[in-house]
Design a protein around this motif. Structure first.
Motif, PDB file in Angstrom:
ATOM      1  N   THR A  90      -6.446   3.210  -0.081  1.00  0.00           N
ATOM      2  CA  THR A  90      -6.215   2.169  -1.079  1.00  0.00           C
ATOM      3  C   THR A  90      -7.249   1.077  -0.855  1.00  0.00           C
ATOM      4  O   THR A  90      -7.477   0.674   0.281  1.00  0.00           O
TER       5      THR A  90
ATOM      6  N   TYR B 295      -3.084   6.531   0.357  1.00  0.00           N
ATOM      7  CA  TYR B 295      -4.291   6.329   1.156  1.00  0.00           C
ATOM      8  C   TYR B 295      -5.416   7.192   0.607  1.00  0.00           C
ATOM      9  O   TYR B 295      -5.171   8.334   0.241  1.00  0.00           O
TER      10      TYR B 295
ATOM     11  N   VAL C 111       0.866  -1.176   0.000  1.00  0.00           N
ATOM     12  CA  VAL C 111       0.000   0.000   0.000  1.00  0.00           C
ATOM     13  C   VAL C 111       0.899   1.222   0.000  1.00  0.00           C
ATOM     14  O   VAL C 111       1.737   1.392   0.875  1.00  0.00           O
TER      15      VAL C 111
ATOM     16  N   LYS D 122      -5.264  -4.340  -6.720  1.00  0.00           N
ATOM     17  CA  LYS D 122      -5.667  -2.965  -6.436  1.00  0.00           C
ATOM     18  C   LYS D 122      -6.956  -2.630  -7.178  1.00  0.00           C
ATOM     19  O   LYS D 122      -7.076  -2.869  -8.377  1.00  0.00           O
TER      20      LYS D 122
ATOM     21  N   LYS E 183      -8.220  -2.810  -1.883  1.00  0.00           N
ATOM     22  CA  LYS E 183      -7.732  -4.065  -2.455  1.00  0.00           C
ATOM     23  C   LYS E 183      -8.862  -5.085  -2.443  1.00  0.00           C
ATOM     24  O   LYS E 183      -9.758  -5.017  -1.609  1.00  0.00           O
TER      25      LYS E 183
END
Length: 127
Positions: free
Chosen positions: A35, A33, A30, A46, A37
């Motif tokens: 992020t 921010y 990561v 991602k 997933k």
């Protein structure tokens, strides 16, 4: 997130990468921010789509769910089933050794191969 609460096949969670979650965030690479997933916990990908609930819900409905693997062989094509069955027949140590070797090839040999290919292409353009 209430919609996914209690679903054994789904986990929606958040991690604070600036506090106790730092090691997990580093492991999952990561970099910014926030992020998002998704996918298999051992191979997270991602998410690049919209951040509103409707976009996330649509993506989940269209893309997430069980995938081909040892626990869902019925979702695999014949070639992948054969590979999985071969890996499952190996000892844990043998399979871990194959994984280490594959990583070594990717990390050490592929970069050198790419340099050689670039050199070969350059040589042809000079002829």
């Amino acid at each position: 997130m209430e919609e996914f609460s209690g679903n054994p096949g789904s986990l929606v969670g958040d991690v604070d990468c600036t506090a106790d979650g730092q090691s997990l965030c580093q492991k999952q690479e990561v970099q910014g921010y926030p992020t998002i997933k998704y996918g298999d916990p051992g191979d997270l990908k991602k998410y690049e789509g919209g951040r509103d609930f409707a976009s996330l819900q649509k993506f989940a409905q269209e893309n997430l769910g069980p995938t081909c693997g040892p626990a869902n062989m019925e979702l695999c094509d014949d070639a992948t089933k054969k590979k999985i069955e071969g890996f499952m027949a190996m000892t844990k140590d043998r399979l871990e050794g194959k994984v280490r070797n594959a990583h070594r090839i990717l990390e050490e040999e592929v970069p050198v191969m790419k340099k050689v290919l670039a050199h070969m292409k350059k040589g042809k353009s000079e002829l």
